[in-house]
Motif scaffolding. Structure first.
Motif, PDB file in Angstrom:
ATOM      1  N   ASP A 166       0.819  -1.203   0.000  1.00  0.00           N
ATOM      2  CA  ASP A 166       0.000   0.000   0.000  1.00  0.00           C
ATOM      3  C   ASP A 166       0.859   1.261   0.000  1.00  0.00           C
ATOM      4  O   ASP A 166       0.548   2.245  -0.677  1.00  0.00           O
ATOM      5  CB  ASP A 166      -0.930   0.004   1.210  1.00  0.00           C
ATOM      6  N   GLU A 167       1.958   1.241   0.767  1.00  0.00           N
ATOM      7  CA  GLU A 167       2.836   2.413   0.745  1.00  0.00           C
ATOM      8  C   GLU A 167       3.399   2.645  -0.656  1.00  0.00           C
ATOM      9  O   GLU A 167       3.446   3.776  -1.143  1.00  0.00           O
ATOM     10  CB  GLU A 167       4.002   2.254   1.722  1.00  0.00           C
ATOM     11  N   ALA A 168       3.813   1.554  -1.313  1.00  0.00           N
ATOM     12  CA  ALA A 168       4.417   1.690  -2.639  1.00  0.00           C
ATOM     13  C   ALA A 168       3.437   2.291  -3.640  1.00  0.00           C
ATOM     14  O   ALA A 168       3.797   3.206  -4.395  1.00  0.00           O
ATOM     15  CB  ALA A 168       4.926   0.339  -3.128  1.00  0.00           C
ATOM     16  N   ILE A 169       2.204   1.808  -3.643  1.00  0.00           N
ATOM     17  CA  ILE A 169       1.260   2.363  -4.635  1.00  0.00           C
ATOM     18  C   ILE A 169       0.824   3.767  -4.232  1.00  0.00           C
ATOM     19  O   ILE A 169       0.568   4.611  -5.099  1.00  0.00           O
ATOM     20  CB  ILE A 169       0.047   1.429  -4.863  1.00  0.00           C
ATOM     21  N   SER A 170       0.764   4.050  -2.903  1.00  0.00           N
ATOM     22  CA  SER A 170       0.423   5.410  -2.466  1.00  0.00           C
ATOM     23  C   SER A 170       1.501   6.402  -2.882  1.00  0.00           C
ATOM     24  O   SER A 170       1.217   7.591  -3.077  1.00  0.00           O
ATOM     25  CB  SER A 170       0.255   5.454  -0.945  1.00  0.00           C
ATOM     26  N   GLN A 171       2.730   5.912  -3.020  1.00  0.00           N
ATOM     27  CA  GLN A 171       3.839   6.755  -3.444  1.00  0.00           C
ATOM     28  C   GLN A 171       3.966   6.829  -4.962  1.00  0.00           C
ATOM     29  O   GLN A 171       4.890   7.460  -5.479  1.00  0.00           O
ATOM     30  CB  GLN A 171       5.140   6.237  -2.850  1.00  0.00           C
ATOM     31  N   GLY A 172       3.043   6.156  -5.691  1.00  0.00           N
ATOM     32  CA  GLY A 172       3.018   6.301  -7.138  1.00  0.00           C
ATOM     33  C   GLY A 172       3.589   5.155  -7.931  1.00  0.00           C
ATOM     34  O   GLY A 172       3.799   5.295  -9.145  1.00  0.00           O
ATOM     35  N   TRP A 207       2.244   2.587  -9.091  1.00  0.00           N
ATOM     36  CA  TRP A 207       1.338   2.171 -10.173  1.00  0.00           C
ATOM     37  C   TRP A 207       0.657   3.359 -10.859  1.00  0.00           C
ATOM     38  O   TRP A 207      -0.289   3.176 -11.617  1.00  0.00           O
ATOM     39  CB  TRP A 207       0.250   1.244  -9.613  1.00  0.00           C
ATOM     40  N   GLY A 208       1.101   4.572 -10.557  1.00  0.00           N
ATOM     41  CA  GLY A 208       0.505   5.739 -11.195  1.00  0.00           C
ATOM     42  C   GLY A 208      -0.370   6.546 -10.251  1.00  0.00           C
ATOM     43  O   GLY A 208      -0.552   6.210  -9.076  1.00  0.00           O
ATOM     44  N   ARG A 209      -0.953   7.646 -10.782  1.00  0.00           N
ATOM     45  CA  ARG A 209      -1.669   8.603  -9.940  1.00  0.00           C
ATOM     46  C   ARG A 209      -2.980   8.074  -9.371  1.00  0.00           C
ATOM     47  O   ARG A 209      -3.272   8.240  -8.185  1.00  0.00           O
ATOM     48  CB  ARG A 209      -1.951   9.871 -10.743  1.00  0.00           C
ATOM     49  N   THR A 210      -3.794   7.444 -10.216  1.00  0.00           N
ATOM     50  CA  THR A 210      -5.093   6.974  -9.723  1.00  0.00           C
ATOM     51  C   THR A 210      -4.928   5.903  -8.649  1.00  0.00           C
ATOM     52  O   THR A 210      -5.545   5.995  -7.571  1.00  0.00           O
ATOM     53  CB  THR A 210      -5.957   6.461 -10.883  1.00  0.00           C
ATOM     54  N   PRO A 211      -4.093   4.864  -8.875  1.00  0.00           N
ATOM     55  CA  PRO A 211      -3.851   3.908  -7.786  1.00  0.00           C
ATOM     56  C   PRO A 211      -3.252   4.563  -6.544  1.00  0.00           C
ATOM     57  O   PRO A 211      -3.511   4.119  -5.422  1.00  0.00           O
ATOM     58  CB  PRO A 211      -2.880   2.902  -8.407  1.00  0.00           C
ATOM     59  N   ALA A 212      -2.469   5.639  -6.741  1.00  0.00           N
ATOM     60  CA  ALA A 212      -1.891   6.323  -5.584  1.00  0.00           C
ATOM     61  C   ALA A 212      -2.992   6.913  -4.703  1.00  0.00           C
ATOM     62  O   ALA A 212      -2.922   6.836  -3.473  1.00  0.00           O
ATOM     63  CB  ALA A 212      -0.929   7.414  -6.044  1.00  0.00           C
ATOM     64  N   ARG A 213      -4.011   7.509  -5.334  1.00  0.00           N
ATOM     65  CA  ARG A 213      -5.117   8.063  -4.554  1.00  0.00           C
ATOM     66  C   ARG A 213      -5.882   6.951  -3.841  1.00  0.00           C
ATOM     67  O   ARG A 213      -6.303   7.103  -2.693  1.00  0.00           O
ATOM     68  CB  ARG A 213      -6.056   8.856  -5.470  1.00  0.00           C
ATOM     69  N   ILE A 214      -6.066   5.830  -4.528  1.00  0.00           N
ATOM     70  CA  ILE A 214      -6.754   4.689  -3.906  1.00  0.00           C
ATOM     71  C   ILE A 214      -5.929   4.160  -2.732  1.00  0.00           C
ATOM     72  O   ILE A 214      -6.464   3.849  -1.662  1.00  0.00           O
ATOM     73  CB  ILE A 214      -7.001   3.582  -4.950  1.00  0.00           C
ATOM     74  N   GLY A 215      -4.611   4.065  -2.938  1.00  0.00           N
ATOM     75  CA  GLY A 215      -3.742   3.575  -1.872  1.00  0.00           C
ATOM     76  C   GLY A 215      -3.775   4.460  -0.649  1.00  0.00           C
ATOM     77  O   GLY A 215      -3.801   3.977   0.494  1.00  0.00           O
ATOM     78  N   GLU A 216      -3.798   5.792  -0.863  1.00  0.00           N
ATOM     79  CA  GLU A 216      -3.856   6.721   0.266  1.00  0.00           C
ATOM     80  C   GLU A 216      -5.183   6.599   1.003  1.00  0.00           C
ATOM     81  O   GLU A 216      -5.232   6.612   2.245  1.00  0.00           O
ATOM     82  CB  GLU A 216      -3.648   8.149  -0.218  1.00  0.00           C
ATOM     83  N   THR A 217      -6.271   6.450   0.258  1.00  0.00           N
ATOM     84  CA  THR A 217      -7.582   6.259   0.889  1.00  0.00           C
ATOM     85  C   THR A 217      -7.597   4.985   1.720  1.00  0.00           C
ATOM     86  O   THR A 217      -8.097   4.967   2.854  1.00  0.00           O
ATOM     87  CB  THR A 217      -8.684   6.202  -0.182  1.00  0.00           C
ATOM     88  N   LEU A 218      -7.034   3.929   1.174  1.00  0.00           N
ATOM     89  CA  LEU A 218      -6.986   2.647   1.886  1.00  0.00           C
ATOM     90  C   LEU A 218      -6.120   2.762   3.131  1.00  0.00           C
ATOM     91  O   LEU A 218      -6.468   2.225   4.195  1.00  0.00           O
ATOM     92  CB  LEU A 218      -6.445   1.569   0.947  1.00  0.00           C
ATOM     93  N   ARG A 219      -4.988   3.444   3.014  1.00  0.00           N
ATOM     94  CA  ARG A 219      -4.084   3.599   4.154  1.00  0.00           C
ATOM     95  C   ARG A 219      -4.803   4.225   5.344  1.00  0.00           C
ATOM     96  O   ARG A 219      -4.687   3.767   6.481  1.00  0.00           O
ATOM     97  CB  ARG A 219      -2.883   4.467   3.757  1.00  0.00           C
ATOM     98  N   GLN A 220      -5.561   5.284   5.087  1.00  0.00           N
ATOM     99  CA  GLN A 220      -6.238   5.986   6.170  1.00  0.00           C
ATOM    100  C   GLN A 220      -7.487   5.243   6.641  1.00  0.00           C
ATOM    101  O   GLN A 220      -7.864   5.334   7.811  1.00  0.00           O
ATOM    102  CB  GLN A 220      -6.592   7.407   5.717  1.00  0.00           C
ATOM    103  N   ALA A 221      -8.121   4.486   5.745  1.00  0.00           N
ATOM    104  CA  ALA A 221      -9.370   3.814   6.099  1.00  0.00           C
ATOM    105  C   ALA A 221      -9.149   2.623   7.017  1.00  0.00           C
ATOM    106  O   ALA A 221      -9.954   2.367   7.921  1.00  0.00           O
ATOM    107  CB  ALA A 221     -10.105   3.371   4.832  1.00  0.00           C
ATOM    108  N   VAL A 222      -8.059   1.880   6.795  1.00  0.00           N
ATOM    109  CA  VAL A 222      -7.847   0.645   7.571  1.00  0.00           C
ATOM    110  C   VAL A 222      -6.504   0.629   8.287  1.00  0.00           C
ATOM    111  O   VAL A 222      -5.960  -0.429   8.588  1.00  0.00           O
ATOM    112  CB  VAL A 222      -8.006  -0.616   6.681  1.00  0.00           C
ATOM    113  N   ASP A 223      -5.968   1.816   8.579  1.00  0.00           N
ATOM    114  CA  ASP A 223      -4.785   1.948   9.438  1.00  0.00           C
ATOM    115  C   ASP A 223      -3.566   1.198   8.914  1.00  0.00           C
ATOM    116  O   ASP A 223      -2.861   0.528   9.679  1.00  0.00           O
ATOM    117  CB  ASP A 223      -5.099   1.483  10.865  1.00  0.00           C
ATOM    118  N   LEU A 224      -3.282   1.335   7.632  1.00  0.00           N
ATOM    119  CA  LEU A 224      -2.103   0.685   7.060  1.00  0.00           C
ATOM    120  C   LEU A 224      -0.910   1.635   7.187  1.00  0.00           C
ATOM    121  O   LEU A 224      -0.395   2.160   6.194  1.00  0.00           O
ATOM    122  CB  LEU A 224      -2.355   0.319   5.589  1.00  0.00           C
TER     123      LEU A 224
END
Length: 559
Positions: A370-376, A378-395
């Protein structure tokens, strides 16, 4: 009946061979005197936001002394309370050569200890231990170590919400969450005023470190998270109140006499000899604001040595670097300090941090991915999804800060392999946060050197709902292990420098853990409170799990 001048305390905080500190909150400006063994020590209170505190330093004590004590406030005896059902509160100094007994845990909500509270939040394991110790059926620890979430500023109880409603519109931001110092002061009062727990805290030394709920869920999870908070109307007041009250209620008592002497705020307290009470409101607020803006301006971490056992308590929340180009669970300054604490020559090295360093491997892989995709990755859209997931489930544990995880893993391996001096028997991480408990061990190829272990105790009183327990097991030990590893590799996450496995667990009881240094190794036990015969106020302490880590690495860990 006259009310006591003590609002909270006495709390026995830092204790060493020849000194001890006792913290109190009083109902007004006062002189607080502690009397023991025919001697007396005193301190004047200082004020913060209309509340009054004192830290009394007991000096020139004998090593291994066990001294019953009393507390006077302005010449009036305030402790022990009249007709107390608990034994005398005692200051017990460290005796060189004594084998360490350390209790620890995290995540404790402050709700009533009645049938409703026990049904919704389970029995308070700390209170069950207090009752057992008072009845002489549990041994006194040398230290109780609380690893975060001593108070919940964002998930408040009915009692806390009643107090909020008495002073502001609870429908306006921040709603049921804490807003200012006054509300923090009331929350600590709810947390520490139960008679059994209050007695326990008066007679066993305590050390503490915060986690996210002491301020807010996911505190400093990412730069995106922080920007969202700073855009609110209430965040600045929350962080200033949270860090300021933490210094007063928790951090000050962590300090050794030498560390207090170097602390700028304490220097003002110690030097005050003018008329009236010293009011530190502005200084505490300015300090807290600066601590948030400039994390390197303060160090919340600390180290304590018990003969040949080293305990390093690490701040894994406030000392983060949130810059996406330099992300670190520990910023460069904090990482360098931590590096300097990991030295050989100790028989045991204990690293205490609110967040587990070694999560179950499935969850570790998921967080690293999740950190890797949040940092880009897989690109911008997955990065936004990764950041949402990080905050939603405490990753956002150590695994989600890859650079820091790899750096600390290397330090720990060097220590375990004897590259930093004579290796210890064990490098043992102590942690909480995840609301389940377990013991994990790193798989080591070398026959010599130290074991590397992770022992988690969470929660003390805030169990996961049963449906969440299933989710936690699946994410940690089930299909998430192979799937998470594949996902992490697809995002080009470097492999962890070693593998580890769960030796015991998980279990989900409210627990307080005990670590006992025995001649043949370390004994780790987890204890919970159980109600028998409907007597909700007097739960009995029962052992959930026990594990022996032998001093000889050729001997396996046994339950």
């Amino acid at each position: 009946m006259a009310t006591s001048p003590l609002v909270l305390g006495p709390m026995l905080r830092h204790v060493d061979e020849t000194s001890a500190t006792i913290w109190v909150e009083t109902d007004d400006a006062a002189t607080v005197r502690v009397r023991a063994d025919g001697r007396a020590w005193e301190a004047r209170t200082f004020a913060v936001h209309g509340h009054h505190y004192a830290l009394v330093e007991l000096a020139d004590l004998e090593p291994g002394a066990s001294l019953p004590y009393e507390v006077d406030v302005d010449g009036r005896r305030a402790w022990p309370e009249p007709d107390s059902e608990y034994p005398a509160s005692v200051v017990t100094t460290w005796l060189p050569g004594r084998r360490l007994r350390l209790g620890y845990g995290s995540c404790r909500t402050s709700v009533p200890h009645d049938a409703h509270g026990n049904r919704t939040h389970g029995v308070d394991a700390m209170r069950a231990f207090a009752l057992a110790m008072a009845a002489d059926s549990a041994e006194r620890p040398d230290l109780l170590l609380f690893l975060g979430d001593q108070v919940y500023a964002d998930l408040t109880s009915e009692e806390m919400q009643e107090f909020i409603r008495s002073r502001r519109d609870i429908e306006e931001e921040p709603g049921e969450e804490l807003k200012d110092y006054e509300e923090y002061a009331h929350l600590y009062r709810l947390a520490w005023s139960d008679p059994a727990n209050r007695w326990l805290l008066s007679t066993v030394p305590t050390a503490m470190i915060f986690d996210d709920h002491d301020v807010r869920d996911d505190w400093n999870a990412s730069l995106d998270w922080k920007r969202k908070m700073e855009a609110t109307s209430w965040w600045h007041g929350r962080i200033v109140a949270g860090l300021g009250s933490y210094w007063v209620y928790q951090h000050l008592g962590n300090l050794t006499p030498a560390e207090r002497a170097d602390d700028g705020i304490w220097q003002r307290i110690a030097a005050h000899d003018g008329p009236g009470e010293l009011d530190l409101t502005d200084e505490i607020d300015e300090f807290a604001d600066r601590s948030d803006r400039e994390p390197t301006s303060v160090r919340w971490s600390y180290t304590r040595d018990f003969d040949d056992i080293r305990l390093v308590v690490v701040d894994s929340r406030a000392a983060r670097d949130l810059d996406p180009d330099a992300r670190g669970l520990l910023d460069a300054d904090e990482l360098a300090w931590f590096d300097g604490q990991l030295r050989g020559g100790f028989r045991q090295v204990l690293v205490a941090t609110s967040l587990p360093f070694l999560l179950p491997m499935g969850l570790h892989h998921v967080e690293a991915w999740d950190e890797a995709i949040s940092q880009g990755a897989w690109g911008r859209t997955p990065a936004r999804i990764g950041e949402t997931l990080r905050q939603a489930v405490d990753l956002e544990h150590w695994a989600a800060w890859e650079n820091t995880f790899q750096a600390v893993a290397q330090m720990v391996e060097e220590l375990a392999d004897g590259e930093r001096g004579a290796p210890p028997e064990n490098v043992l991480f102590l942690a909480g946060d995840v609301h389940f408990s377990y013991l994990a061990e790193v798989e080591r190829e070398r026959a010599d050197g130290a074991r590397i272990l992770q022992a988690v105790c969470s929660p003390i009183r805030n169990p996961l709902p049963r449906f969440m327990r299933w989710f936690a097991v699946v994410m940690s030990y089930g299909i998430a292990t192979p799937v998470g590893k594949l996902a992490a590799r697809s995002a080009k996450v470097p492999d962890a420098p070693f593998r580890w496995r769960t030796v015991k667990g998980p279990w989900f009881d409210n627990n307080l853990a005990m670590l006992v240094d025995e001649p043949d190794g370390l004994r780790l036990t987890w204890h919970t409170g159980v109600v028998h015969g409907g007597d909700e106020r007097h739960p009995e302490l029962e052992q959930v799990a026990g594990i022996t880590v032998p001093a000889d690495r050729r001997t396996g860990i046994t339950a």
